[in-house]
Design a protein around this motif. Sequence first.
Motif, PDB file in Angstrom:
ATOM      1  N   VAL A 297      61.450   5.683  51.306  1.00 59.29           N
ATOM      2  CA  VAL A 297      62.863   5.402  51.017  1.00 59.29           C
ATOM      3  C   VAL A 297      63.702   5.473  52.293  1.00 59.29           C
ATOM      4  CG1 VAL A 297      64.918   6.320  49.862  1.00 59.29           C
ATOM      5  CG2 VAL A 297      62.774   6.092  48.603  1.00 59.29           C
ATOM      6  N   LEU A 298      63.439   6.449  53.136  1.00 60.96           N
ATOM      7  CA  LEU A 298      64.184   6.573  54.385  1.00 60.96           C
ATOM      8  C   LEU A 298      63.899   5.401  55.333  1.00 60.96           C
ATOM      9  CD1 LEU A 298      63.794  10.402  55.082  1.00 60.96           C
ATOM     10  CD2 LEU A 298      65.881   9.199  54.386  1.00 60.96           C
ATOM     11  N   VAL A 299      62.645   4.955  55.364  1.00 59.88           N
ATOM     12  CA  VAL A 299      62.277   3.857  56.267  1.00 59.88           C
ATOM     13  C   VAL A 299      62.897   2.538  55.829  1.00 59.88           C
ATOM     14  CG1 VAL A 299      60.348   2.434  57.076  1.00 59.88           C
ATOM     15  CG2 VAL A 299      60.146   4.924  57.086  1.00 59.88           C
ATOM     16  N   ILE A 300      62.784   2.226  54.544  1.00 60.40           N
ATOM     17  CA  ILE A 300      63.295   0.937  54.091  1.00 60.40           C
ATOM     18  C   ILE A 300      64.803   0.970  53.875  1.00 60.40           C
ATOM     19  CG2 ILE A 300      61.070   0.438  53.007  1.00 60.40           C
ATOM     20  CD1 ILE A 300      62.272   0.943  50.311  1.00 60.40           C
ATOM     21  N   GLY A 301      65.385   2.180  53.822  1.00 59.30           N
ATOM     22  CA  GLY A 301      66.838   2.299  53.723  1.00 59.30           C
ATOM     23  C   GLY A 301      67.407   1.709  52.464  1.00 59.30           C
ATOM     24  N   ARG A 302      66.648   1.806  51.350  1.00 55.38           N
ATOM     25  CA  ARG A 302      67.096   1.165  50.117  1.00 55.38           C
ATOM     26  C   ARG A 302      68.246   1.932  49.473  1.00 55.38           C
ATOM     27  NH1 ARG A 302      62.602   0.788  45.649  1.00 55.38           N
ATOM     28  NH2 ARG A 302      62.969   3.049  45.751  1.00 55.38           N
ATOM     29  N   ASP A 303      68.097   3.238  49.357  1.00 57.05           N
ATOM     30  CA  ASP A 303      69.097   4.078  48.701  1.00 57.05           C
ATOM     31  C   ASP A 303      69.309   5.345  49.513  1.00 57.05           C
ATOM     32  OD1 ASP A 303      69.407   2.456  46.274  1.00 57.05           O
ATOM     33  OD2 ASP A 303      67.359   3.101  45.820  1.00 57.05           O
ATOM     34  N   PRO A 304      70.490   5.937  49.431  1.00 53.50           N
ATOM     35  CA  PRO A 304      70.680   7.253  50.051  1.00 53.50           C
ATOM     36  C   PRO A 304      69.749   8.269  49.413  1.00 53.50           C
ATOM     37  CG  PRO A 304      72.778   6.274  49.391  1.00 53.50           C
ATOM     38  CD  PRO A 304      71.718   5.438  48.787  1.00 53.50           C
ATOM     39  N   LEU A 305      69.255   9.191  50.224  1.00 56.82           N
ATOM     40  CA  LEU A 305      68.315  10.186  49.723  1.00 56.82           C
ATOM     41  C   LEU A 305      68.970  11.556  49.763  1.00 56.82           C
ATOM     42  CD1 LEU A 305      65.488  10.842  48.701  1.00 56.82           C
ATOM     43  CD2 LEU A 305      64.758  11.089  51.083  1.00 56.82           C
ATOM     44  N   ALA A 306      69.132  12.160  48.592  1.00 53.90           N
ATOM     45  CA  ALA A 306      69.765  13.466  48.490  1.00 53.90           C
ATOM     46  C   ALA A 306      68.702  14.544  48.363  1.00 53.90           C
ATOM     47  CB  ALA A 306      70.704  13.517  47.284  1.00 53.90           C
ATOM     48  N   ALA A 307      69.003  15.717  48.928  1.00 50.79           N
ATOM     49  CA  ALA A 307      68.070  16.833  48.832  1.00 50.79           C
ATOM     50  C   ALA A 307      67.844  17.226  47.375  1.00 50.79           C
ATOM     51  CB  ALA A 307      68.602  18.023  49.624  1.00 50.79           C
ATOM     52  N   ALA A 308      68.868  17.085  46.546  1.00 49.92           N
ATOM     53  CA  ALA A 308      68.733  17.433  45.128  1.00 49.92           C
ATOM     54  C   ALA A 308      67.724  16.529  44.435  1.00 49.92           C
ATOM     55  CB  ALA A 308      70.090  17.323  44.440  1.00 49.92           C
ATOM     56  N   THR A 309      67.672  15.278  44.869  1.00 53.16           N
ATOM     57  CA  THR A 309      66.703  14.345  44.293  1.00 53.16           C
ATOM     58  C   THR A 309      65.283  14.789  44.607  1.00 53.16           C
ATOM     59  OG1 THR A 309      68.238  12.487  44.464  1.00 53.16           O
ATOM     60  CG2 THR A 309      65.898  11.954  44.287  1.00 53.16           C
TER      61      THR A 309
END
Length: 293
Positions: free
Chosen positions: A49-61
Amino acid sequence: MLFFVLSGFVLAMPWIRGKPISSTKFLVRRVFRLWPPVIAAVAVGAIVVLVIGRDPLAAATVARCVTLIGPYGGCPELVPPLWSLAYEARISLLFPLLAVATIQAPRAMFLLALLWGIPLDVAFWQYGLPGTVDALGWIASIVATLHYAALFVFGILLALYIDLARGKIRTAGTWVRGITTAAAVIFLASPFDMAEGAGAVLLIGLVIDARWILWPPIRWLGRVSFSLYLVHWPVLTFAVWLCGTSLPALALGAIASGAAAEIMYRLVEWPSMSWTKSGGPLSGKDKLQLRRG
């Protein structure tokens, strides 16, 4: 649904063989068996997810995905297949009781599984499980857990009567085998979980003594199947992002998923399995048996 039935079938074996496991030891084994690969898979999903930058990534997720909590228990942002493992983990809390009750009163537990499973099947089919969960919250999560527990009962019953099933299959003619196979396929294609569970029971019974399941490629697939189940989605997601949705790209993604599953098995799953006996390393003999199995 096949996954749930197969889990009930495999996990019930110690009780059926007269070597029951204490609830504490069973839960320790399940924790070491399930969570290290889950953590690794969520990490892979987060990196993708971080590489493709599709959605923000939250620690809670990430925390919700690792702990398998939440109303539905899934992880659609990182590893969507984890929804079924969430129920596997919850049912593990009551599995020793489920196994003992089913072995001691198989007919009663079978009827009880149908009585609590079929009405919920109809409700989930009509409204959808996510919709039901949104409407009822955590109560629906408990109800859904009991619903999928019925499929574990199917697996326990199959393990209890596996010798009888083997005898029936071995003496069955070609037509009977063909009809049983067709019924398994039809049931597995059903929109109802209990029907899929019946198809899973038929399928497992049919292949339990089949020679082809001993072929090296099939044995390899069985060995890495848990890791493959966990890691295939983020790997395929990355392959599609990188190469598109053409058939060669998807084939490359499938090959990469197999390679990633082998790596995860060697680096994470196998080491974690070596601690499942009692929270400590297995003996050399146990490790050899585990590798062979």
